[in-house]
Enzyme design. Structure first.
Site, PDB file in Angstrom:
ATOM      1  N   GLY A 323       0.493  -1.623   0.240  1.00 43.78           N
ATOM      2  CA  GLY A 323       0.037   0.281  -0.313  1.00 43.78           C
ATOM      3  C   GLY A 323       1.419   1.421  -0.212  1.00 43.78           C
ATOM      4  O   GLY A 323       1.952   1.440   0.819  1.00 43.78           O
ATOM      5  N   CYS A 406      -8.428   0.211   4.316  1.00 39.62           N
ATOM      6  CA  CYS A 406      -7.553  -0.397   4.845  1.00 39.62           C
ATOM      7  C   CYS A 406      -8.125  -0.108   6.571  1.00 39.62           C
ATOM      8  O   CYS A 406      -8.045   0.854   6.874  1.00 39.62           O
ATOM      9  CB  CYS A 406      -5.928   0.053   4.767  1.00 39.62           C
ATOM     10  SG  CYS A 406      -5.118  -0.336   5.656  1.00 39.62           S
ATOM     11  N   THR A 470      -8.975  -6.731   4.546  1.00 36.75           N
ATOM     12  CA  THR A 470      -9.577  -7.152   5.502  1.00 36.75           C
ATOM     13  C   THR A 470     -10.247  -7.230   6.814  1.00 36.75           C
ATOM     14  O   THR A 470     -11.251  -6.396   6.507  1.00 36.75           O
ATOM     15  CB  THR A 470      -8.079  -7.250   6.882  1.00 36.75           C
ATOM     16  OG1 THR A 470      -7.692  -5.509   6.611  1.00 36.75           O
ATOM     17  CG2 THR A 470      -6.616  -8.101   5.687  1.00 36.75           C
TER      18      THR A 470
END
Length: 588
Positions: A323, A406, A470
């Site tokens: 990232g 994120c 996630t």
């Protein structure tokens, strides 16, 4: 029916002997101590078994093939185990000296015949319980029919009046299946008092039907997926004319007259290739061609070169960079990784050198590799996203993956991806800043309505969507009585999230399919993919490609194996291209 009362034990048992008896079939002999008051093992019962150690959560139900008392307080049980999946695969690797977790004996047993002779039928691994039952009968009071795909096994203790073997390939006995040797006419001519059977469901349905027509009682040993094996979870019910019955506690042996079999399913969907041509694994997304659909996920593969000493990086379809943010970041302080039983929780915090440094140093290395280089772009505000996108658009990077999902940063990141409006705003701004660079938008599973967010970024200019990032999670350090991570919440990845990720991909593709063809955009699936089977599931759910992340930490070669596995599967099923495979499991 025989009494289903039994007193199972839960123990750890030793494997005293192990051998292969046929291709994919292993015989295990297990010895364990029998506490006082435990009932003897009865024909037809089963045990719940799990290898030690094991990567599975649940034990597997395995029928008793043979049992005997070694000493007054020790029993030895033989099992025939067919390798089907992970659990049985682990059991099939055990050798003498190994160990298993054991629960049993459980279930009911075959009722003793009221009159003879009787007919016993075993199909494949279903031979095991009926062969054990045959041992309890007097010699030559039964006829035994054993049906296999090829060869035979499990018949060494059979003392039948007649033993008839059939094989699909004609390698032993009569070529064909059970109807070739057992019919309504056979039942009547042999004047059987009862039929006892275990085997594949279609075979058992056939036995039930011919017995009903011949007016001969039959007893069927059924199979179902189980969790507890004790009748508590209701996960293994069998449909009967008397309502649902628990296969573990009410069975596994049922009168055939009450069993209701499901209607035959449609034939398994196959591809159109019949000439043995090599399958085409390539896929094109937003005009960019990938040699295959396997992409290394952001944050798990560095910039490609880090794994160059271990993995065949050049074989991948694509690589997503770590990232990237406009300015370099040091990432989060404190603990950054915490392993869970089925994954990893991470709180890296987008540590990266910054986009200018990436463009000058890491990007040239990525572009020198064969896989498609994808720059994963993150930010803390729309302005920083836009400036980063402008810099990347001025390079030769083939694609940008816009990360608005994120969970490990306090500003920006996932906050943009939770709401359709904010997601659309940042997507539109980046689209304007990089008008000619194909744009993937990476979404969060933590959004209240992921599908709504996906359509918002689609209409705002996204060329593709990657899903999922996630899942927010927490770990507690019980010794310190405080959260493990400084930010408390962090991101869970790995096999634990795969079913959730697969559902979200499936739902999004299903929603996309309701749109006119020109308005649809591709979906890239990720989340817990560790095997080629996982990848095929995502592609069958409709994913155009897949990303693999956490699994690489456990096996640096996993993506190579996934690519090979997809190709082998397509070859075996006759799929010419991913287009034939994609969306095969969609029901609308």
């Amino acid at each position: 029916m025989a009494c289903s009362e039994s007193h199972p034990v839960y123990t750890h048992a030793a494997v005293t002997a192990a051998s292969n008896v046929a291709s994919g079939v292993r015989k295990l002999t297990v010895s364990y101590s029998v506490p006082d008051g435990v009932s003897p093992i009865r024909p037809g019962q089963f045990f719940m078994l799990k290898a030690e150690p094991s990567g599975t959560l649940l034990c597997r139900p395995i029928s008793v093939y043979h049992a005997e008392t070694v000493t007054p307080d020790t029993a030895a049980v033989e099992f025939l185990i067919l390798k089907k999946g992970t659990g049985t695969g682990e059991l099939c690797t055990l050798e003498a000296g190994g160990a298993v977790t054991l629960i049993g004996p459980v279930g009911n047993s075959f009722p003793q015949p009221e009159r003879g002779p009787v007919c016993i039928v075993g199909g494949g691994i279903g031979v095991a319980p009926v062969a054990g039952f045959a041992e309890s009968l007097e010699k030559e009071t039964y006829d035994f029919y054993a049906c296999f795909k090829t060869g035979s096994y499990g018949l060494e203790r059979i003392s039948a009046r007649t033993l008839t073997v059939t094989t699909d390939d004609g390698s032993r006995g009569v070529k064909g299946m059970l109807p070739a040797v057992l019919t309504v006419r056979t039942l009547r001519e042999k004047n059987y008092g009862a039929v006892y059977a275990c085997g594949p469901e279609p075979m058992l349905a056939y036995v039930r039907d011919i017995c009903a027509e011949a007016d001969v009682p039959c007893y069927l040993s059924m199979e179902a997926r189980m969790a507890c094996g004790m009748g508590a979870c209701l996960g293994c019910t069998i449909a009967t004319t008397e309502g649902n019955k628990r296969c573990c506690a009410d069975g596994p042996v049922f009168p055939g007259s009450i069993v209701r079999f499901p209607l035959p399913q449609e034939a398994t969907r196959r591809g159109s290739c019949t000439d043995g041509a090599e399958p085409d694994l390539s896929v094109t997304i937003a005009g960019v061609r990938f040699a295959n659909p396997v992409i290394a996920a952001s944050g798990t593969f560095g910039y490609g070169g880090e794994y160059g000493e271990l993995a065949d990086v050049q074989s991948l379809g694509g690589i997503c960079s770590k990232g990237l943010t406009l300015e370099g970041r040091p990432g989060n302080s404190g603990v950054r990784l915490h392993e869970t039983p089925a994954g990893v929780i991470n709180s890296i915090g987008l540590e990266n050198p910054g986009i200018p440094h990436f463009i000058a140093h890491e990007l040239p290395q990525m572009l020198a590799l064969k896989p498609v280089a994808i720059a994963n772009l993150s930010g803390s505000s729309i302005e920083t996203y836009v400036k980063g996108a402008q810099l990347l658009a001025g390079t030769d990077v083939p694609m940008i993956e816009l990360n608005i999902s994120c969970p490990n940063v306090k500003a920006g990141g996932m906050a943009f991806g939770l709401d359709p409006c904010s997601a659309a705003d940042v997507t539109a701004a980046v689209r304007k800043a990089a008008p000619r660079t194909p744009l993937i938008v990476k979404l969060s599973p933590n959004a209240p309505d992921v599908v709504a967010v996906a359509h918002a970024v689609r209409t705002a200019g996204a060329d593709a969507i990657s899903l999922i990032n996630t899942v927010q999670a927490i770990a507690i350090d019980i010794e310190k009585a405080r959260p493990v991570f400084a930010n408390v919440r962090a991101g869970l990845s790995g096999p634990a999230v795969k079913p959730l990720a697969l559902r979200l991909v499936y739902d999004l593709v299903q929603s996309m399919n309701r749109l006119p063809q020109r308005e649809r955009i591709p979906v890239i699936g990720l989340g817990g993919i560790a095997t080629w089977q996982d990848a095929v599931e995502f592609i069958m759910a409709g994913a155009s490609a897949v990303q693999v992340g956490t699994a690489t930490f456990a096996d640096p070669l996993c993506m190579k194996h996934i690519i090979e596995g997809i190709g082998n599967f397509m070859r075996r099923k006759g799929y010419r291209s991913l287009d034939e495979l994609r969306g095969a499991a969609q029901t609308e």
